[in-house]
Design a protein around this motif. Sequence first.
Motif, mmCIF file in Angstrom:
data_model
loop_
_atom_site.group_PDB
_atom_site.id
_atom_site.type_symbol
_atom_site.label_atom_id
_atom_site.label_comp_id
_atom_site.label_asym_id
_atom_site.label_seq_id
_atom_site.Cartn_x
_atom_site.Cartn_y
_atom_site.Cartn_z
ATOM 1 N N ARG A 58 10.710 -31.181 -25.395
ATOM 2 C CA ARG A 58 11.396 -31.121 -27.056
ATOM 3 C C ARG A 58 12.701 -31.471 -26.838
ATOM 4 O O ARG A 58 13.291 -31.802 -28.076
ATOM 5 C CB ARG A 58 11.245 -29.694 -27.422
ATOM 6 C CG ARG A 58 10.013 -28.947 -27.446
ATOM 7 C CD ARG A 58 9.103 -29.365 -28.570
ATOM 8 N NE ARG A 58 9.639 -29.295 -29.828
ATOM 9 C CZ ARG A 58 9.633 -28.120 -30.590
ATOM 10 N NH1 ARG A 58 8.947 -27.248 -30.287
ATOM 11 N NH2 ARG A 58 10.423 -28.176 -31.871
ATOM 12 N N SER A 68 17.709 -34.420 -29.267
ATOM 13 C CA SER A 68 16.434 -33.834 -30.145
ATOM 14 C C SER A 68 16.015 -34.859 -31.111
ATOM 15 O O SER A 68 16.281 -35.285 -32.059
ATOM 16 C CB SER A 68 16.973 -32.706 -30.932
ATOM 17 O OG SER A 68 15.868 -32.174 -31.723
ATOM 18 N N ARG A 79 13.534 -34.480 -33.180
ATOM 19 C CA ARG A 79 13.057 -33.936 -34.364
ATOM 20 C C ARG A 79 14.068 -33.396 -35.250
ATOM 21 O O ARG A 79 13.843 -33.315 -36.375
ATOM 22 C CB ARG A 79 11.874 -32.919 -34.055
ATOM 23 C CG ARG A 79 10.634 -33.438 -33.323
ATOM 24 C CD ARG A 79 9.730 -32.247 -33.118
ATOM 25 N NE ARG A 79 8.670 -32.919 -32.440
ATOM 26 C CZ ARG A 79 8.351 -32.884 -31.133
ATOM 27 N NH1 ARG A 79 9.463 -32.336 -30.476
ATOM 28 N NH2 ARG A 79 7.468 -33.287 -30.314
#
Length: 120
Positions: A20, A44, A46
């Motif tokens: 992630r 990150s 996202r």
Amino acid sequence: MESELPFATWKDRILFFLGRRQGFVIEGNSMSPTLKDGDGVLISPRSKINAGDIVLAHHPFKKSVKILKRISQANTDDTFELIGDNADESTDSRAFGPIHQKHILGKVTCRLKTRAHSSP
């Protein structure tokens, strides 16, 4: 500025091992004093990005090159103005213009402790 980016916690490291977060090592001093040559960070892909965030992006003219810069402005047309914290050492939007959102790879969420940051 340096203190605004926290060091990775155990949760950040777990997110890295789960895929992630992505690791990235800083090359150069364009983000000094916040990040220096050789520092490691976690990215990150996202996370929502805003003005003031540090992001990893593809260079607009050299697709094999990645750049790490701070968002100075988010434009209404899905582009972002990127600047280095060290203007004298940075090639950024002042030279190549805004970056489209699709070229941003992710937001820097934390720094990794290195020997230089560790206590003796």
